[in-house]
Write a protein that holds these residues in place. Sequence first.
Motif, PDB file in Angstrom:
ATOM      1  N   LEU A 129       1.977   2.164  -3.446  1.00 57.84           N
ATOM      2  CA  LEU A 129       0.765   2.493  -4.201  1.00 57.84           C
ATOM      3  C   LEU A 129       0.271   3.888  -3.817  1.00 57.84           C
ATOM      4  CD1 LEU A 129      -0.716   0.744  -6.219  1.00 57.84           C
ATOM      5  CD2 LEU A 129      -2.296   0.060  -4.419  1.00 57.84           C
TER       6      LEU A 129
ATOM      7  N   GLY B  67       0.797  -1.230   0.000  1.00 52.97           N
ATOM      8  CA  GLY B  67       0.000   0.000   0.000  1.00 52.97           C
ATOM      9  C   GLY B  67       0.827   1.276   0.000  1.00 52.97           C
TER      10      GLY B  67
ATOM     11  N   ALA C  28      -3.302   2.185   0.952  1.00 53.75           N
ATOM     12  CA  ALA C  28      -2.880   3.092  -0.117  1.00 53.75           C
ATOM     13  C   ALA C  28      -3.573   4.449   0.016  1.00 53.75           C
ATOM     14  CB  ALA C  28      -3.173   2.474  -1.481  1.00 53.75           C
TER      15      ALA C  28
END
Lengths: 336, 216
Positions: free
Chosen positions: B31, B28, B102
């Motif tokens: 991202l 995450g 994320a």
Amino acid sequence: MSEPLIELRNLKKVYAVPGGEVVALDGVSLKILRGEIYGIIGMSGAGKSTLIRCINRLDQPTDGAILIDGENMLSMRGNDLVRMRRRVSMIFQQFNLLMQKTVARNVRYPLEIAGVPKHRANARVKELLQIVGLEDKVDAYPAQLSGGQRQRVAIARALASDPQVLLCDEATSALDPMTTQSILALLKDINERLGITVVLITHEMAVIRQICTRVAILDGGRIAEEGTVDDVFVHTRSAAGKRLFGILPENDADEQLKVPALRIVFDGGRENRPIIAELVRKCGVDVNILSANIRRIGGKPYGQMLIGMPEDAEVRDKIMKFLLGEGLTVKEVWPQ
Amino acid sequence: MKWDILWEALGETVYMTVPSTLIAYALGLPLGVLLVITRKGGIKPLPTFNTVLGAVVNFLRSIPFIILLAMLFPVTRIVMGKAIGTQSIIFPLTVSAFPYVARMVEGSFSEVDGGIIEAAQSMGSTTLQIIRKVLIPEALPSLINGFAICMTTILAYTAMASAAGGGGLGSLAIIKGLNLRKFDIMYAASVILVILVQVITMLGAYFTRKFDHRIR
């Protein structure tokens, strides 16, 4: 001292906004010489911030050319741009320090990203903090510093990469007058001692007068006039310049006006005489000065003064007659 | 005897929560960085890519965990060796959590003053240098706070492990406590869960403050 270090050619910047476009820069051409302190002054919205941000490409010009030391800034991509930006430093109105890093780490940042070995970087940081007079704040965090101290850290950081140019984006606008003085003195010192060309933008003419060698007046995205500071201040030709220097009526003072007043405009057109004292003496009236904004340039007064308008129409006429007789421009101003 | 099963369940809960959180962050965090830097006005604007990435993240985030858990059974079997059990549930937990992470990370990075990033750009920083030396350190307190929030969220999800044959405090409360009507176990397990959440939240708040140099 005479060859241009920075040259702007017909620079244009157009912003797309919902329902149309805004022209921030409308064909600006300038030559900034090596080693000078060049000021760009203008009202808010004149495009000065956009202009200085275009020089190091924080803003992307729509058209035109920017040459720094003969290299075209606008054709640069990737590594070339990174390399060029290390030669053109910038300081900001809001300082923009790394808030989670100490003073030393902030100043070391440009050296870190340039891959300077740690021991050499640390020695340089020490040197730089000495230049700005903050040796004792090495381990402080920006949050613990005053505005003036923060700007000093930002200046030390900007100098770390040994730049040719220092761009100052309203660098003193968030500071009080005293601190402004000391930061300006520091900038002048840096310019003289290190030979760094300084480009600054401001809306305060005091800043220009104090340290700049040459000045450009920006108005509506165009250069209204340009020249040496003395020349532009004494022989102001453009309407924008006159408005900036308070030669034409300024609207600021009017807005705060609570009572009827008379505006006396000093346009430098006569020698220096104690007009108000003479007015009091010769007309036998009390004069209530509401505001005054007068500067002496080349020994001559420029600016304006607001005095309270007497309620008695006869007294008012007497004052008007005297002032007009002295060749001054006088106007009645009413609260809005 | 009762304490034994509670301790064991606590161990299982930690065993599910911690690795899931860490792996979710491993996926995450990058991202979140991508979501921030590729957005319009970011340091590496790629609007189309950003829109697609955002849509995928939103899609994954909008599937309720209990459904995702069932949907993932075949994939979990391949990845973890078997579809059910305490260990296997780490996989669906991670899949469910990383889009959430994320967005959380994206939020933390968005809080970083744009002026600081511009200053870094003006000094000639590369994109990678801005991420490593500006974005992450400047957002650190907020990232720590987000980490604690994500961990408590994942902790809450572990309670659904019972649906996939997993253990932990949640399973204990539902299977032994509710289904077998041993309410003391149900309450004890719940209280421990509440304490766990409290501890994580407090530690999160402590480290958030400790690493924030904007204060004082």
